[in-house]
Design an enzyme around this catalytic site. Sequence first.
Site, mmCIF file in Angstrom:
data_model
loop_
_atom_site.group_PDB
_atom_site.id
_atom_site.type_symbol
_atom_site.label_atom_id
_atom_site.label_comp_id
_atom_site.label_asym_id
_atom_site.label_seq_id
_atom_site.Cartn_x
_atom_site.Cartn_y
_atom_site.Cartn_z
ATOM 1 C CD1 TRP A 99 -0.173 -1.764 3.001
ATOM 2 C CD2 TRP A 99 0.828 0.215 3.281
ATOM 3 N NE1 TRP A 99 0.688 -1.876 4.071
ATOM 4 C CE2 TRP A 99 1.313 -0.671 4.268
ATOM 5 C CE3 TRP A 99 1.320 1.524 3.257
ATOM 6 C CZ2 TRP A 99 2.258 -0.303 5.226
ATOM 7 C CZ3 TRP A 99 2.264 1.891 4.205
ATOM 8 C CH2 TRP A 99 2.717 0.982 5.172
ATOM 9 C CG ASN A 100 5.133 1.240 0.256
ATOM 10 O OD1 ASN A 100 4.650 0.472 -0.578
ATOM 11 N ND2 ASN A 100 6.415 1.299 0.510
ATOM 12 C CB CYS A 152 11.270 -0.675 0.708
ATOM 13 S SG CYS A 152 11.214 -0.233 -1.020
ATOM 14 C CD GLU A 189 12.625 -5.140 -5.661
ATOM 15 O OE1 GLU A 189 13.185 -4.591 -4.688
ATOM 16 O OE2 GLU A 189 13.193 -5.402 -6.717
ATOM 17 C CG LEU A 190 11.678 -9.380 0.195
ATOM 18 C CD1 LEU A 190 12.221 -10.685 0.749
ATOM 19 C CD2 LEU A 190 10.182 -9.458 -0.004
ATOM 20 C CD GLU A 206 11.354 -2.176 6.097
ATOM 21 O OE1 GLU A 206 10.757 -3.266 6.138
ATOM 22 O OE2 GLU A 206 11.517 -1.526 5.050
ATOM 23 C CE LYS A 256 -4.491 -9.014 -1.901
ATOM 24 N NZ LYS A 256 -4.202 -7.842 -1.038
ATOM 25 C CB ALA A 257 -4.580 -4.073 -5.924
ATOM 26 N N PRO A 258 -3.242 -3.909 -3.096
ATOM 27 C CG PRO A 258 -2.000 -2.028 -2.562
ATOM 28 C CD PRO A 258 -2.441 -2.854 -3.695
ATOM 29 N N GLY A 297 7.036 -6.358 -0.303
ATOM 30 C CA GLY A 297 6.479 -6.271 1.050
ATOM 31 C C GLY A 297 7.555 -6.613 2.059
HETATM 32 P P1 NAD Z 1 2.569 -7.050 6.215
HETATM 33 O O1 NAD Z 1 3.858 -7.775 6.218
HETATM 34 O O2 NAD Z 1 1.379 -7.660 6.878
HETATM 35 O O3 NAD Z 1 2.138 -6.702 4.722
HETATM 36 C C1 NAD Z 1 2.981 -6.072 3.787
HETATM 37 C C2 NAD Z 1 2.335 -6.218 2.423
HETATM 38 O O4 NAD Z 1 2.352 -7.588 2.059
HETATM 39 C C3 NAD Z 1 0.853 -5.821 2.414
HETATM 40 O O5 NAD Z 1 0.552 -5.193 1.207
HETATM 41 C C4 NAD Z 1 0.099 -7.132 2.508
HETATM 42 O O6 NAD Z 1 -1.137 -7.097 1.855
HETATM 43 C C5 NAD Z 1 1.048 -8.078 1.806
HETATM 44 N N1 NAD Z 1 0.944 -9.428 2.342
HETATM 45 C C6 NAD Z 1 0.963 -9.798 3.636
HETATM 46 N N2 NAD Z 1 0.879 -11.140 3.737
HETATM 47 C C7 NAD Z 1 0.795 -11.611 2.465
HETATM 48 C C8 NAD Z 1 0.692 -12.910 1.904
HETATM 49 N N3 NAD Z 1 0.692 -14.026 2.669
HETATM 50 N N4 NAD Z 1 0.600 -13.026 0.561
HETATM 51 C C9 NAD Z 1 0.634 -11.934 -0.237
HETATM 52 N N5 NAD Z 1 0.743 -10.676 0.228
HETATM 53 C C10 NAD Z 1 0.830 -10.521 1.569
HETATM 54 O O7 NAD Z 1 2.840 -5.656 6.869
HETATM 55 P P2 NAD Z 1 2.027 -4.299 6.948
HETATM 56 O O8 NAD Z 1 1.618 -4.085 8.368
HETATM 57 O O9 NAD Z 1 1.023 -4.113 5.881
HETATM 58 O O10 NAD Z 1 3.257 -3.352 6.631
HETATM 59 C C11 NAD Z 1 4.291 -3.257 7.552
HETATM 60 C C12 NAD Z 1 5.556 -3.928 7.108
HETATM 61 O O11 NAD Z 1 5.527 -4.341 5.762
HETATM 62 C C13 NAD Z 1 6.661 -2.919 7.200
HETATM 63 O O12 NAD Z 1 7.340 -3.072 8.406
HETATM 64 C C14 NAD Z 1 7.528 -3.172 6.024
HETATM 65 O O13 NAD Z 1 8.608 -3.997 6.396
HETATM 66 C C15 NAD Z 1 6.700 -3.984 5.084
HETATM 67 N N6 NAD Z 1 6.351 -3.273 3.846
HETATM 68 C C16 NAD Z 1 7.320 -3.153 2.921
HETATM 69 C C17 NAD Z 1 7.037 -2.493 1.749
HETATM 70 C C18 NAD Z 1 8.096 -2.331 0.712
HETATM 71 O O14 NAD Z 1 7.978 -1.436 -0.103
HETATM 72 N N7 NAD Z 1 9.118 -3.179 0.684
HETATM 73 C C19 NAD Z 1 5.789 -1.945 1.547
HETATM 74 C C20 NAD Z 1 4.808 -2.090 2.524
HETATM 75 C C21 NAD Z 1 5.106 -2.777 3.681
#
Ligand code: NAD
Length: 478
Positions: free
Chosen positions: A152-153, A285, A251-252, A382, A176-178, A229
């Site tokens: 979602w960012n 990120c 891309e983590l 992070e 699969k969008a946020p 994510g």
């Molecule tokens: P999260 O780990 O629950 O989710 C991060 C993203 O991954 C979300 O868009 C979520 O929908 C997706 N996701 C989660 N579980 C999934 C699965 N099993 N299959 C497919 N997609 C899945 O965390 P959050 O609370 O939404 O965000 C916080 C953390 O996520 C942050 O601390 C950061 O590390 C990470 N994040 C990273 C990015 C990036 O650009 N690398 C972007 C958003 C969040």
Amino acid sequence: MTDYPDVNLYINGTWRAAEGEKSIPVANPATSLEIGRVSQASNGDLDEALAAAAEGFKVWSRTSPLDRAKLMRRAADFLRNDVEEICRWMTLEQGKPLAQSRLETLAGADIIDWFAGETQRTYGQVIPARNSDVLQLTMKVPVGPVAAFTPWNFPINQIVRKLSAALAAGCSIIIKAPVETPASPAGLVRAFDKAGLPAGVINLVNGRSTDISRYLIPSPIIRKISFTGSTPVGKELAALAGLHMKRATMELGGHAPVIVTKSADFGAAVSSMVPFKFRNAGQVCVAPTRFLVDHDLANAFVERFGAAARMIKVGNGLDPSSEMGPLINEKRVGAIDELVTDAVREGGRLVVGGRRIGNQGCFYEPTVLADVPISARIMNEEPFGPVAIINRFTDVDQAIAEANRLPFGLASYAYTRDTAEATRISNEVEAGMTSINHLGLALPEVPFGGIKDSGYGTEGGSEAIEAYLETRFITRKG
Ligand code: NAD
């Protein structure tokens, strides 16, 4: 009235509700109020998306690269034409200031254009043969239907990099969008629909992330996955992809060091890094997180950085004077607050901020911590929020060791006027991307990706399309 749309699924060229009309609420993080709903795909809906992607792949992979490029450029123009509507949706659902939403949408159009050019450059090779009557050659062919999972960012940017590379290569895609930010991705997909993309080439679904990834990744129709994510989720999806022999791009997360040496242009480091740190409320990120400042400069750096952070105007992204919006949701406010509290408990110094703002919406103060011990959680996890940590070092060896201490390896930054130091930092800091004395990351034409626990693969530059291509070898006699 918010002018925010309810968002449907886009499957086989049609926008439609989910089976059983199931949907999930979408909230504005600046008010915490519901502004719309997004359709929640069932397994039956996902089966339709898979069948559509399989058919879409047949059509698109046989469409000539020139025609693919023309259509992509048309889509980029539709996206530019729709920018005002889409950037408003983005700010309502994500919270970032309107100017940043506008920039992200327009940058998305540029990314589509850049990959449109790559469409016509997926060259194979002719390999000299051992016998004169043998012809040996390689062809680059699209890998097949792709499943992409995005956060979602940056609701558009995270999708458009995967989508454009996939389409340029000749792949179809299920995105699969946020769930937090569904409307601006729908605006992006609408641009391709307006441009006349054949049905099934792009399919947009939404719903519970875990359910959808567990359903799509094992499907024999999907040949490649791409995820952006957190590192823990990335490891889970990479394991699932491995189990089913699917190629993957990951891309983590990151925890970017910024090394500021004694020879640095101190003013440039502060003035470029403060807005960059707090852009998108730090939910980036590649956001700079661990500032490692030469001992002799550290006190002045903390003072200047803190003073600039204090001046940042936080508010609703629709207000043109806002420089920083809210965090995405309550969960993130709680997470940031816990990290800051823990850092202070461990002996870190709170210079600026450190509290949520008001009781409406998910606002948090731009926060600066100094001299935080490595025992603090924030020095190891992070932060993904508006928090800068400024620590001091005595020599460059120590700064490089601290930069490399964590398992992350996404972005790193340095400010130095000493070329020997710049060379050492380039060579020795373990990061997929290093930017020295300016901010030069994330352009369409340059690599974008991490190493170590930050993932693998690149989503920019000429290598990005390779992830969506496979090499076939042909040898022919006569
Ligand atoms: P999260 O780990 O629950 O989710 C991060 C993203 O991954 C979300 O868009 C979520 O929908 C997706 N996701 C989660 N579980 C999934 C699965 N099993 N299959 C497919 N997609 C899945 O965390 P959050 O609370 O939404 O965000 C916080 C953390 O996520 C942050 O601390 C950061 O590390 C990470 N994040 C990273 C990015 C990036 O650009 N690398 C972007 C958003 C969040």
